[in-house]
Enzyme design. Structure first.
Site, PDB file in Angstrom:
ATOM      1  N   ASP A   9      19.710 -28.894  -8.816  1.00  0.00           N
ATOM      2  CA  ASP A   9      18.450 -29.256  -8.029  1.00  0.00           C
ATOM      3  C   ASP A   9      18.515 -28.939  -6.708  1.00  0.00           C
ATOM      4  O   ASP A   9      19.471 -28.956  -6.145  1.00  0.00           O
ATOM      5  CB  ASP A   9      17.932 -30.806  -8.348  1.00  0.00           C
ATOM      6  N   ASP A  11      16.043 -29.911  -3.864  1.00  0.00           N
ATOM      7  CA  ASP A  11      15.471 -31.128  -2.937  1.00  0.00           C
ATOM      8  C   ASP A  11      15.556 -32.282  -3.416  1.00  0.00           C
ATOM      9  O   ASP A  11      15.688 -32.892  -4.507  1.00  0.00           O
ATOM     10  CB  ASP A  11      13.727 -30.879  -3.152  1.00  0.00           C
ATOM     11  N   ASP A 185      18.742 -35.310  -8.690  1.00  0.00           N
ATOM     12  CA  ASP A 185      18.145 -36.522  -8.337  1.00  0.00           C
ATOM     13  C   ASP A 185      17.396 -37.354  -8.982  1.00  0.00           C
ATOM     14  O   ASP A 185      17.148 -38.588  -8.777  1.00  0.00           O
ATOM     15  CB  ASP A 185      17.775 -36.654  -6.623  1.00  0.00           C
TER      16      ASP A 185
END
Length: 237
Positions: A9, A11, A185
């Site tokens: 990922d 961000d 996240d």
């Protein structure tokens, strides 16, 4: 365990999101004021949150749900009853310029990328957002040359946790799910999504807000939970 590919990922995984978002909001508020709109921070936050909530509700499941220009277009209409294209463009641009000014790689990202490159492991970024913005972020972080494939939800037409972003990356590398690791996240978008297609998963939350493993059902539970990004070298390659 060795992997043929590692998907990340972007961000709040490769860099911390909260300081960037805060800098973007400050820049957008300054742009509001420069264009003659009187507004304090409290009023701005309420207006932004309302416009964001409306946009996400009406564009749920699409890359447009993250588009700050849409948020500010709606915010202008709500605040002043205006449909000012130039102002909406300026506000969205100001947000992303402020945002980019605070972008910093998490400690350990470069060492992990070095280890993956040395081992011949393919690297993808699999992310929910528009392609242009995510390309700009990779360039700003100066890691665009470290990424073998960028897969955005705009490009494939589905948002994580849909299987399509993950399977698109795997297909690009001719890689089976069991041969790949997803690092992210978000326990829903990244962990549950990748778990569902058979990938191993690692939860790394640069903002430090992810729930503990014992609070998660099995489908949202990662295989690995590194304390620091550099610890991923113990998992992959």
């Amino acid at each position: 365990m060795s992997y043929e590919a590692v998907c990340f990922d972007l961000d709040n995984t490769l860099y911390p999101y909260p300081p960037c978002n805060e800098a973007g909001k400050r820049a957008a508020l300054a742009a509001f004021r420069e264009r003659g709109y009187e507004m304090d921070r409290e009023a701005f936050d309420e207006l932004y949150a309302t416009a964001r909530r409306e946009a996400k509700r009406e564009t749920a499941g699409t890359a447009a749900s993250h588009d700050r220009h849409i948020y500010f277009k709606r915010a202008l209409r709500r605040h002043a009853g205006e449909r000012d294209a130039a102002a909406a463009l300026a506000l969205g641009d100001a947000y992303w310029e402020g945002y980019a000014s605070e972008m910093r790689l998490c400690d350990g990202v470069e060492s992990v990328f070095d280890a993956l490159a040395a081992a011949g492991v393919d690297v993808a970024v699999v992310t929910n957002l528009t392609t242009r913005v995510q390309l700009q972020k990779l360039a700003r972080l100066e890691i665009d040359d470290r990424i073998d494939r960028l897969v955005t939800s705009e490009e494939v037409g589905r948002e994580k946790p849909s299987a399509l972003p993950f399977t698109t990356a795997l297909a690009a590398f001719d890689c089976r799910p069991s041969e790949a690791l997803m690092v992210g996240d978000n326990v829903d978008a990244d962990v549950a999504g990748a778990n569902a297609v058979g990938m191993d998963t690692a939860l790394f939350d640069a903002g430090g807000d992810a729930p503990a493993d014992d609070e998660l059902p099995e489908r949202r539970r990662p295989d690995y939970r590194p304390d620091a990004f550099a610890d991923l070298t113990e998992v992959a390659p």
